[in-house]
Write a protein that holds these residues in place. Sequence first.
Motif, mmCIF file in Angstrom:
data_model
loop_
_atom_site.group_PDB
_atom_site.id
_atom_site.type_symbol
_atom_site.label_atom_id
_atom_site.label_comp_id
_atom_site.label_asym_id
_atom_site.label_seq_id
_atom_site.Cartn_x
_atom_site.Cartn_y
_atom_site.Cartn_z
ATOM 1 N N ALA A 207 31.545 45.604 42.763
ATOM 2 C CA ALA A 207 31.625 44.642 41.662
ATOM 3 C C ALA A 207 30.505 43.618 41.748
ATOM 4 C CB ALA A 207 32.984 43.944 41.689
ATOM 5 N N SER A 210 27.444 44.957 40.582
ATOM 6 C CA SER A 210 27.545 45.345 39.166
ATOM 7 C C SER A 210 27.194 46.817 38.969
ATOM 8 C CB SER A 210 26.620 44.464 38.305
ATOM 9 O OG SER A 210 26.919 44.621 36.933
ATOM 10 N N ALA A 236 37.104 42.077 40.064
ATOM 11 C CA ALA A 236 36.649 41.779 38.706
ATOM 12 C C ALA A 236 36.065 40.375 38.590
ATOM 13 C CB ALA A 236 37.798 41.945 37.722
ATOM 14 N N GLU A 237 36.533 39.479 39.457
ATOM 15 C CA GLU A 237 36.054 38.103 39.406
ATOM 16 C C GLU A 237 34.661 37.939 40.015
ATOM 17 O OE1 GLU A 237 39.452 35.066 39.888
ATOM 18 O OE2 GLU A 237 40.162 36.845 40.950
ATOM 19 N N VAL A 239 32.239 40.238 39.223
ATOM 20 C CA VAL A 239 31.319 40.901 38.299
ATOM 21 C C VAL A 239 30.582 39.845 37.472
ATOM 22 C CG1 VAL A 239 31.134 42.501 36.361
ATOM 23 C CG2 VAL A 239 32.834 42.909 38.152
ATOM 24 N N PRO A 241 29.285 37.840 34.446
ATOM 25 C CA PRO A 241 30.031 37.713 33.184
ATOM 26 C C PRO A 241 29.606 38.670 32.077
ATOM 27 C CG PRO A 241 29.474 35.556 34.051
ATOM 28 C CD PRO A 241 28.770 36.546 34.916
ATOM 29 N N SER A 243 28.090 41.577 32.413
ATOM 30 C CA SER A 243 27.899 42.952 32.883
ATOM 31 C C SER A 243 28.855 43.915 32.175
ATOM 32 C CB SER A 243 28.124 43.034 34.390
ATOM 33 O OG SER A 243 28.159 44.384 34.817
ATOM 34 N N MET A 246 32.414 44.819 33.544
ATOM 35 C CA MET A 246 33.636 44.094 33.236
ATOM 36 C C MET A 246 34.542 44.917 32.318
ATOM 37 S SD MET A 246 35.496 41.562 33.791
ATOM 38 C CE MET A 246 34.343 40.505 34.669
ATOM 39 N N GLN A 247 33.958 45.653 31.379
ATOM 40 C CA GLN A 247 34.735 46.500 30.480
ATOM 41 C C GLN A 247 35.490 47.574 31.246
ATOM 42 O OE1 GLN A 247 34.753 44.430 27.581
ATOM 43 N NE2 GLN A 247 35.219 46.511 26.857
ATOM 44 N N LEU A 264 37.927 34.223 32.882
ATOM 45 C CA LEU A 264 36.684 34.872 32.486
ATOM 46 C C LEU A 264 35.859 33.965 31.577
ATOM 47 C CD1 LEU A 264 37.985 38.488 31.772
ATOM 48 C CD2 LEU A 264 36.625 37.726 33.729
#
Length: 294
Positions: A207, A210, A236-237, A239, A241, A243, A246-247, A264
Amino acid sequence: MDGEQGGRIGSKPPGLEGSSDTRLLANPLMGDVVSDWSPVHEAAIHGRVLSLRNLISQGWPVNLITADRVSPLHEACLGGHLLCANILLKHGAQVNGVTMDWHTPLFNACVSGSQACVNLLLQHGASPHPESDLASPIHEAARRGHVECVEALAAHGGNIDHNINHMGTPLYLACENQQIACAKKLLESGATVNQGRGLESPLHAAARASSMELAALLMDFGADTQAKNAEGKRPAELVPPESPVMQLFLQREGPPSLLQLCRLRIRGCFGARQHHRIGALLLPEHLKRFLLHL
């Protein structure tokens, strides 16, 4: 070049100046002989097969070591020179010799990425387990992306989950260095997907980097998306913002809660220095404390 008459470099082996018989030094049962950098080291590191044969036939011992305990076999493996390594082993080179830096010939072969040297050493009794956590062959292979070396070590009993405090597991190192093929090989060989470095999981490393491909690979093998590191953060935190990774997390984790959306959004607005920036806002103290806890 291999055809060079390397035996002419240095007229006599160390300790036999003036002696007419050098055959005793070719005895593979003799102990280590400490020497400066020798012609044998020189031939081994450059892969000069004929020179190495000539030197050994003249009586130069194969277990000469420098003050740092570097042997010709260490050098042959560091250069990835299979034929030289094979000659040295056939003449009694110590397969598990350790340098002052805890490097073994097997570690050096993993540095060079020579699967052929790794297999040769393992066939001659090299231990796949590190003499010290300062120099682990499988960690070095994973970090450098040498998939075939990782595969050979795993096949010969190397511990693919060996956890070293300052490095973590081989899988964590592979993810940290974005070595996707190595990460996949380790996972296919049974590596524990959630074991990394301390509380930091391989998915945390993916993460932070990325890396879409790494993150998807780890999730496919069951990586825990809710695991928290020492700072209490989920992968996830970490990654960036904006990138697209995140999806991927949102798809795998399901619809985000309102609290997760707030987190987020705060990260997107304030970035890595959110505590300092929120603290400077003209807001009531209770609202600042709420934002800082997101």
